[in-house]
Write a protein that holds these residues in place. Sequence first.
Motif, PDB file in Angstrom:
ATOM      1  N   ASP A  29      42.847  15.856 -28.683  1.00 35.56           N
ATOM      2  CA  ASP A  29      42.198  17.172 -28.734  1.00 35.56           C
ATOM      3  C   ASP A  29      41.144  17.301 -27.636  1.00 35.56           C
ATOM      4  O   ASP A  29      40.087  16.696 -27.708  1.00 35.56           O
ATOM      5  N   GLU A  30      41.462  18.078 -26.647  1.00 38.03           N
ATOM      6  CA  GLU A  30      40.567  18.367 -25.514  1.00 38.03           C
ATOM      7  C   GLU A  30      39.970  17.119 -24.870  1.00 38.03           C
ATOM      8  O   GLU A  30      38.761  16.895 -24.919  1.00 38.03           O
ATOM      9  N   GLN A  70      38.418  16.168 -31.138  1.00 40.41           N
ATOM     10  CA  GLN A  70      37.659  17.037 -30.228  1.00 40.41           C
ATOM     11  C   GLN A  70      36.181  16.660 -30.302  1.00 40.41           C
ATOM     12  O   GLN A  70      35.528  16.475 -29.286  1.00 40.41           O
ATOM     13  N   THR A  92      43.038  22.908 -33.095  1.00 37.58           N
ATOM     14  CA  THR A  92      42.524  21.719 -33.778  1.00 37.58           C
ATOM     15  C   THR A  92      43.077  21.642 -35.193  1.00 37.58           C
ATOM     16  O   THR A  92      43.463  20.564 -35.665  1.00 37.58           O
TER      17      THR A  92
END
Length: 245
Positions: free
Chosen positions: A160-161, A88, A44
């Motif tokens: 992010d994810e 995220q 991140t």
Amino acid sequence: MEEMLKTEDLWVSIEDRQVLKGVYFSMNYGEINVLFGPNGAGKTTLMMTLMGFPKYKVEQGKIYFKGEDITHLDLYERAKLGLGISFQRPPTVKGVSLEKLIGIINTNGRSREYLDSIIDKLNLSGHMHRGLNDGFSGGEMKRSELLQLMVQRPDLVLIDEPESGVDIENIALVGEAINSLLGKDKVKDKKRSAIIITHTGYILDFVNADKGYIVFDGKLLCRGNPRDILSEIKKHGYRRCAECR
Ligand code: ADP
Ligand code: MG
């Protein structure tokens, strides 16, 4: 042809804590790159640094985007150059509805019909007038992030994810949205690119990734085929990769 994005010996700290310790990364136009790695490795941090969030302090090294040194550019200038991010954990903004935010982002003047079609596709019609992410489930937040990116349409998206908190059925939806965002669902788009952080690797079933890396202790290791890397991690964990370098 020059790379789309390149980092050279990137060292980054957050509140005096050294997180990235010399990241060398480069990717070409049109590529999808995937980052794996254990919790706290710095994945991140790398994305937030590329986007230019001021909390992430570049101690050393350079970032180039489309041939330009962006290491010290402000976040909004990087966005104007064509960088975008999906968080995220996106923040909740109670006073601003998703509808209002989309209106603000829509600087290209996309038609109401187009906006409604993607809102519908992402199953977000019932969420447009609520505060941004206010009480949204994990999956709803991820879809809201993707909607914002689809309106902004950056050339390089940092994701992010995308599958964290998303149930199995909706992962396909997220995968389709990413492909559509990148123009990979139609004619092969030579330019649009992405870096995707994934924990589970589920997203690889829907998105055709070109290269994978492992982020380990603030460094980038083990470039390779993303599926091979994932199966290696499943078999031996992350540590083996760190040892083999
Ligand atoms: P990853 O995404 O790979 O799980 P992160 O980049 O979020 O890892 O975090 C890397 C390291 O930086 C972790 O040790 C984390 O605790 C630390 N870190 C992240 N954000 C902060 C912060 N705001 N203040 C202090 N340390 C932080
Ligand atoms: Mg993370």
